[in-house]
Every structure is written in structure tokens, then in C-alpha cells.
Design an enzyme around this catalytic site. Structure first.
Site, mmCIF file in Angstrom:
data_model
loop_
_atom_site.group_PDB
_atom_site.id
_atom_site.type_symbol
_atom_site.label_atom_id
_atom_site.label_comp_id
_atom_site.label_asym_id
_atom_site.label_seq_id
_atom_site.Cartn_x
_atom_site.Cartn_y
_atom_site.Cartn_z
ATOM 1 N N ASP A 29 -1.124 0.223 -6.618
ATOM 2 C CA ASP A 29 -1.289 1.411 -5.529
ATOM 3 C C ASP A 29 -0.517 2.364 -6.924
ATOM 4 O OD1 ASP A 29 -2.789 1.551 -3.949
ATOM 5 O OD2 ASP A 29 -1.799 2.250 -2.473
ATOM 6 N N ASP B 82 2.229 -2.703 9.684
ATOM 7 C CA ASP B 82 2.894 -4.175 9.554
ATOM 8 C C ASP B 82 2.729 -5.064 11.167
ATOM 9 O OD1 ASP B 82 5.482 -3.632 9.665
ATOM 10 O OD2 ASP B 82 6.124 -4.721 8.211
#
Length: 730
Positions: free
Chosen positions: A142, A446
Site C-alpha cells: 500500500d 479485523d
């Protein structure tokens, strides 16, 4: 509970011993908490008697919260279970008829997460004891860095020698950096020669990568050799670039072999498209792009996601988790298997409580026993269907089947097809980030994703084998550790305040004890407020001679003393059973006080601001780079304080309690035993807080050490602590 002798059963779940004793202990603590509440409610000072009415009510409110939160935490102790696998039965039953696995490694910044560290994780994943043609390793960058891409090319070349070396000598761990961190472990001439040769090759590769980073450019010869570098043109920036997908090693090609002529795993680099005014949803967005990109290249039924700083430590981990997924009794229900987070740089007494042994050995196994193991963001094996939004149905039993890589189109065509799936506009008008993939809009993507998967009917497993599945790098300074907990606590509380609150979203979908188990962590942030109250107001009242607890001669002191002593002793027992030293337990007590008064406070404010729409969700990367001096201090277990707001709060609180303890002892000297009888509980409380803060005082006094507290912070904190005693109490 399953028995290892049952046909088709590849794992068993065993309850930890002492369940009845734990339940009896919980009952005694709860009874005494109720006595404390009754005492507070029955003895609220009248408004006109000059007593500390609002201080008393504040203490009552704090103790109601502590009691409520303690009840919540018992869900993590009610039924503790441990899972055990039968790997030999798996291999005997299925042999080579096993599914392929896609491994996702995520990195976001080449400065804070150096490419050398990233490729160590990649290399250890490529070297799993598993058929290489069934392994597919994907690196999501990223940061969009050509240096990370270059490092991956170097790793691909090195893997041709590293993988055969690992399998020939059964090397562990299979991260080159970790493996070569010491001397040659075996006194064997042949092994010694190859060990030295491999270490030299690794050192040379590392030097080339680090030199390229220092020079700010990839060597021209490498750029000319690999057409992929053309993606990084003058218009390419970290936050504004097209999608990049490069298949560095094509696992379909039988000519892609290592030095022994064995096939290599597929290796893919991905930098998803980013545009300045387009939301990219941080790690959740990167993971979802990986899910889509991998679907056209390998489309494995199992996905392992691992952070770039958490290298695989157990070469047989894939075989072990397949015992859960391939189990013929319960395997079809399981969507993911979560390993504990562990670190290879924990000090002997765990200075910053990074290991969280009680959480990993007591609480998370208990929550996993309800079929609702938390997804912790790394070291987790997923069933692709569960992660992609498919609901579990009791009408079918979906056992993992093997998949075959797409061999009909060329590498270039595969890359182009995958690029379209990494386009930042691809998700527009779709369910990605809502019902498919990882959930968007919450920093703790998550945990909320794991909750949504379970609410679709799937089960999850927490698996903590003796040999740690993954090892990472723990924070080595106090600021690094607190920044991490600020992000965690804020993101977790954001879940509780959203539609995903376990008591609402999970109602009727997961067990009530699992809902409580989630809330143990989702309510970290609001714990800051009663904790701050408890470490300040009793101290201020102590200096003014105002009592907030029963006198020593009062029988009402018994429930206070019992709850305090019982919980302390029980936490020590838990720590001992989790293989902690006494000093590591004491360090953990210090860190929980510090976290609650700093990280959790900022996390609470951040979550409230997001909930009110006054700020947007952000993602702060914890740096994995630490200078040699900081590393040395960490290894010597010397706390390193930074020049931050965290440090100011910590030292102000420490000085406040030191002043209060001094004043309380002076009252005892001047007024005698009567003052001691009234103020003894507050003196004990302040004394414990002072004892916990001894390293803080040392940092203020040791003016010759680089980790000393700055004079500006010391003076400001002393002034603030002094002014606190001028505040009126009501």
C-alpha cells in the site's frame, strides 16, 4: 467435545482443569462487589453536611463500572478450552489430496516497514512444508514503493536457494533474519559450509536492498531487466497511482524451479490503485483487493493473511490448520482459524507487557470455546467463502476441494485481468466492505469482520499450539506501545458504538457469553474514565484528609479488601499459569494503569469524535524501525519515555500520587492513629500507585541518561499536580 479416537475427527477440544473452583471464586467476588455497591448507596453524604458528596457519588459510579466490567471479563474465564490436532491422521487420510493456499502479506510504508523485513516474512511463507505448486504468496504494497517491488524480485532469486536449504536441513525458523541472528547451530562440516554460504548470500541481498533505499533509486541494470519498473514513472506517487499487479514467480510454469529442480510457489506483487480524492479504506481495502486479485490467479479455497512483521515460525502450520477445516464432524462449520500473536523480541520480564500472556492463554481460548474466536488481523487462516460473504447453511457440508490455477492465459493477460480488480472504482455499487470481504469504516476492521462472519452462521477456532505459528516485532519504546493501543482501543470502542455492537448485531446469532467476550475488548476505551477518577480523586481527598473508604475498624472494609486481594492473587495465579515471572506480572500491572490513563483515554475521545462525525476513520502505522540505542535500552529493560502527551499524563499522575502519599503520611504523623484509621485505604492505594511509578521517578531524576524525562515535562507536570490540590472537592 471430540475424542481423538472418533472416525473422521482430526482435532479435539479439551476443557482446562479447575472449572468448578473458578466458578466458586467468581461467586465470592461478585457477592463482595454487591456489598460494596450497597455500602456506597447507603452512605452517600448529605448535600448539607459538608462532606464530599460528589466525590463519593463519583467513586460509586466508578465502582459500578468496575463491577460491571469485571462481570463482562468473566466470559473469558467461564469455560477455558484448548484445541489439539491429529496431523498424522490428516496425512494418512488425505495424502496429497489437499487444497491450495493463498498467503496474503500486507505492508503500507517502506520507511516504517522496511522492505528487508517484509521479504523475510515472504521467504518464510514460501518455505512452508507444503507442496509448492499449492502455495501462492501475494504481497500487497500500500506504499506503492518500487523499492518493495525490487526487494521482492531479490527475494524470488534468493528463494531458489533458500527453500532447498530449509527443506534439506529442516531449518527453523525460516525467516533468514531470525535464523541467521546467531551462530551456526549445528556442529557439522557440510551443514556449516552451506550455512555460511547462505548467510553470505542473504547478507549480500540485504545490502543491495538497503543500498538502493539509501541511494533513492533501483540499480539501472535491474530496472532494465524487469519491465515492471516502467510502472513507476514521473506521475507515480504514493497516494496517486494506477494499479500494479506483477507475477514475479509464475507457479504454473514448470520451468520456474529452485536449485534442486523443484517447483516454486507463485509470487505476486500488488499495489492497488490510489487516487487523491478516492477513499481507499486502509488495510481492509488492501485485503479486499487481494481477495479479488487472487481469485483470478490462484483462487485457493484457503487464505492466510499475515502482517509483514509477523513471519511464519512453524513450517507445518498449514497441515495443522487443515485438521480443523478437513475434520468431517465440525470442519464444514469453520470459517477461520486464528493463531495467537507472538513476538521474538520479548524481554525476560516483558517490559511493556507486549506478550499479553493471560489474554492469549486464558481469555481468547475461552471465547474461542463459544465458536467465536476473535479475528485479530494477522496469523489467521480463512475459508474464502466465509470471508467473501457466503452464509453458512446446515443443509450442506462444504469440505475443502482442490483448485487449479488458470493455465489458459498468459502472465500478461492474467496481470491485466487482475489490475482491473485492484482499480479503486471497482467496488462502487457493490457489497465489498459491507457484506463481502473486510468491513469498512471502522479502524478495528479485523475484529468487526470476524464478528460479521460469525453472525452469518460460521464458527471460528482459536488455536494456540506449543510451537508458535507466527512471530513478530513488539514495540521497543513506550510511545510506540501506547500509540498501538490508542488505535486498537479507539477502533474497538467504535465497534461497540456502531450497529455492529455484539449485543445488538450478534443477538440470536452468537452465544451470549461470546457477546460478552467481544465486549471485554470493545470496552477498553471507556475504562479510562473510571480509572482516571480512581487514580486522582482519592489522592486529592487524601491530602485534604477526606476519607472515601470505610475505616480500618469498620466491617465494611472487608468487601473492599477481599475484592482487591482476591483479584490480585487470582491475576498472579493466572500469570504464573501463563509462564510469567513475578516481575513481568508487575510490569503488566504498570502497563495496564498507563494504558488506561493514556491510550484508552485518547482512543475513547477519538471514537466519540468519529461517532459524532467530527473526525474520520484513520489508520496509524506503528513503526517497526528502532535505532540501536533504543533497542539496547529495551533489551536492558529500561523504559524509554518520549516527549509526548502520553509522558506528560503519566508523570503528572505519578507526581500527584507522590504528593498525596507524602501528605497522607504527614497527617498520620501529626494526627496519629485516628488519621490512619480513616485514611489507611487511601494511603495503601496511593502507595501502590507510587510503587508502580518508580521507573517514572527514576527517569525524572536520572539527568545523564538519554531516556530521562525532559525538564519541560517534569516542571509542567509538577505544576499541574500541585494545582490539582487547589481544586475544591464536593
Amino acid at each position: 467435545m471430540s475424542s481423538g479416537n472418533d472416525d473422521g475427527v482430526l482435532f479435539e477440544t479439551k476443557e482446562a482443569k479447575g472449572q468448578l473452583a473458578r466458578h466458586a471464586f467468581m461467586a465470592t467476588v461478585l457477592i463482595n462487589i454487591l456489598f460494596i455497591w450497597f455500602y456506597r448507596a447507603a452512605n452517600i453524604p448529605a448535600a448539607d453536611d459538608g462532606g464530599p458528596r460528589w466525590c463519593w457519588i463519583g467513586m460509586f459510579a466508578a465502582e459500578i463500572w468496575f463491577g460491571f466490567y469485571w462481570v463482562i471479563t468473566q466470559s473469558g474465564r467461564w469455560r477455558i478450552v484448548h484445541n489439539h490436532v491429529f496431523k498424522h491422521k490428516l496425512l494418512h487420510r488425505y495424502g496429497d489430496d489437499l487444497p491450495s493456499v493463498d498467503i496474503f502479506v500486507c505492508t503500507a510504508d517502506p520507511t516504517m516497514e522496511p522492505p528487508v523485513m517484509v521479504i523475510n516474512t515472504v521467504l518464510s511463507a514460501m518455505a512452508y512444508n507444503y507442496p509448492p505448486e499449492k502455495l501462492n504468496v501475494y504481497l500487497s504494497d500500500d506504499g506503492g514503493s518500487e523499492f518493495t517491488f525490487y526487494a521482492l524480485i531479490e527475494a524470488a532469486d534468493f528463494s531458489k536457494l533458500w527453500i532447498p536449504f530449509c527443506k534439506k536441513f529442516d531449518v527453523e525458523p525460516r525467516s533468514p533474519k531470525a535464523f541467521f541472528g546467531g551462530n551456526c547451530p549445528v556442529n557439522d562440516e557440510e551443514y556449516g559450509r552451506e550455512w555460511l554460504s547462505m548467510k553470505e548470500l542473504y547478507s549480500e541481498m540485504r545490502s543491495r536492498i538497503e543500498s538502493a533505499m539509501e541511494m533513492g533509486r533501483v540499480p539501472k541494470g535491474i530496472r532494465d531487466q524487469y519491465a515492471g519498473f516502467s510502472e513507476w514513472n514521473s506521475e507515480f506517487t504514493k497516494k496517486n497511482h494506477q494499479s500494479v499487479v506483477k507475477i514475479v514467480v509464475d507457479g504454473r510454469d514448470k520451468n520456474e524451479v529452485d536449485a534442486d529442480g523443484c517447483r516454486l510457489p507463485t509470487l505476486v506483487y500488488m499495489a492497488r490503485e490510489k487516487r487523491l480524492h478516492q477513499p481507499h479504506n486502509f488495510k481492509a481495502g488492501a485485503m479486499n483487493a487481494l481477495i479479488r486479485v487472487s481469485s483470478v490467479i490462484s483462487n485457493s479455497p484457503l487464505i492466510l493473511n499475515v502482517d509483514c512483521d509477523m513471519y511464519p515460525n512453524n513450517p507445518d502450520a498449514i497441515y495443522e490448520i487443515l485438521c480443523f477445516f478437513k475434520d468431517e464432524v465440525r470442519g464444514h462449520q469453520i470459517s477461520y482459524v486464528q493463531f495467537p500473536q507472538a513476538f521474538d523480541n520479548i524481554t525476560p520480564n516483558d517490559l511493556y507487557d507486549n506478550a499479553l500472556p493471560v489474554i492469549h492463554k486464558v481469555e481468547l481460548p475461552a471465547i474461542g470455546g463459544y465458536g467465536s474466536a476473535l479475528y485479530c488481523g494477522t496469523g489467521c487462516f480463512h475459508r474464502r467463502e466465509g470471508l467473501c460473504g457466503r452464509k453458512f447453511s446446515r443443509d450442506f457440508k462444504l469440505l475443502l476441494s482442490n483448485t487449479h490455477k488458470n493455465t489458459l492465459i498468459s502472465v500478461t493477460e492474467l496481470e491485466e485481468a487482475a489490475k482491473a480488480l485492484a482499480d479503486c472504482n471497482y467496488e462502487n455499487g457493490t457489497n465489498w466492505g459491507r457484506e463481502m470481504g473486510l468491513i469498512y469504516g471502522i479502524a478495528a476492521e479485523d475484529v468487526v469482520t470476524g464478528l460479521t462472519v460469525q453472525c452469518r452462521g460460521w464458527k471460528s477456532v482459536y488455536y494456540a499450539p506449543q510451537k508458535k505459528g507466527f512471530l513478530g516485532v513488539a514495540p521497543m519504546t513506550l510511545d510506540q506501545a501506547l500509540i498501538q493501543y490508542t488505535r486498537w482501543s479507539g477502533g474497538l470502542f467504535q465497534i461497540f458504538c456502531s450497529k455492529y455492537c455484539p449485543f445488538i448485531y450478534g443477538h440470536g446469532k452468537i452465544k451470549f457469553l461470546a457477546q460478552m467476550g467481544y465486549s471485554m475488548y470493545l470496552l477498553w476505551a471507556p475504562n479510562s474514565l473510571p480509572t482516571l477518577y480512581y487514580v486522582t480523586i482519592p489522592s486529592i481527598c487524601l491530602l485534604k484528609g477526606i476519607t472515601l473508604f470505610p475505616q480500618v475498624t469498620s466491617p465494611w472494609l472487608i468487601p473492599f479488601a477481599y475484592v482487591f486481594i482476591a483479584k490480585t492473587v487470582y491475576s498472579m495465579v493466572e500469570a504464573y499459569m501463563s509462564d510469567c515471572t513475578l516481575l513481568s506480572w508487575w510490569n503488566a500491572q504498570r502497563m495496564w494503569v498507563i494504558r488506561r490513563t493514556t491510550s484508552f483515554l485518547f482512543g475513547f475521545v477519538d471514537a466519540v469524535m468519529k461517532q459524532l462525525g467530527l473526525s474520520e476513520t484513520s489508520f496509524v502505522i506503528t513503526t517497526k524501525v528502532t535505532d540501536s540505542d533504543s533497542r539496547k535500552r529495551y533489551e536492558q529493560e529500561v523504559i524509554e519515555f518520549g516527549c509526548s502527551t502520553f509522558t506528560s499524563i503519566i508523570f503528572t499522575s505519578a507526581m500527584l500520587n507522590l504528593f498525596a502519599l507524602t501528605g497522607g503520611l504527614l497527617l498520620f504523623v501529626t494526627e496519629g492513629a485516628e488519621a490512619l484509621a480513616k485514611l489507611a485505604p487511601q494511603i495503601v492505594l496511593c502507595g501502590l500507585l507510587v510503587a508502580i511509578n518508580i521507573p517514572v521517578y527514576k527517569a525524572a531524576l536520572n539527568r545523564n541518561d538519554k531516556v530521562c524525562l525532559p525538564v519541560s515535562i517534569v516542571l509542567k507536570s509538577i505544576i499541574l499536580a500541585s494545582l490539582a490540590f487547589l481544586l475544591p472537592v464536593f
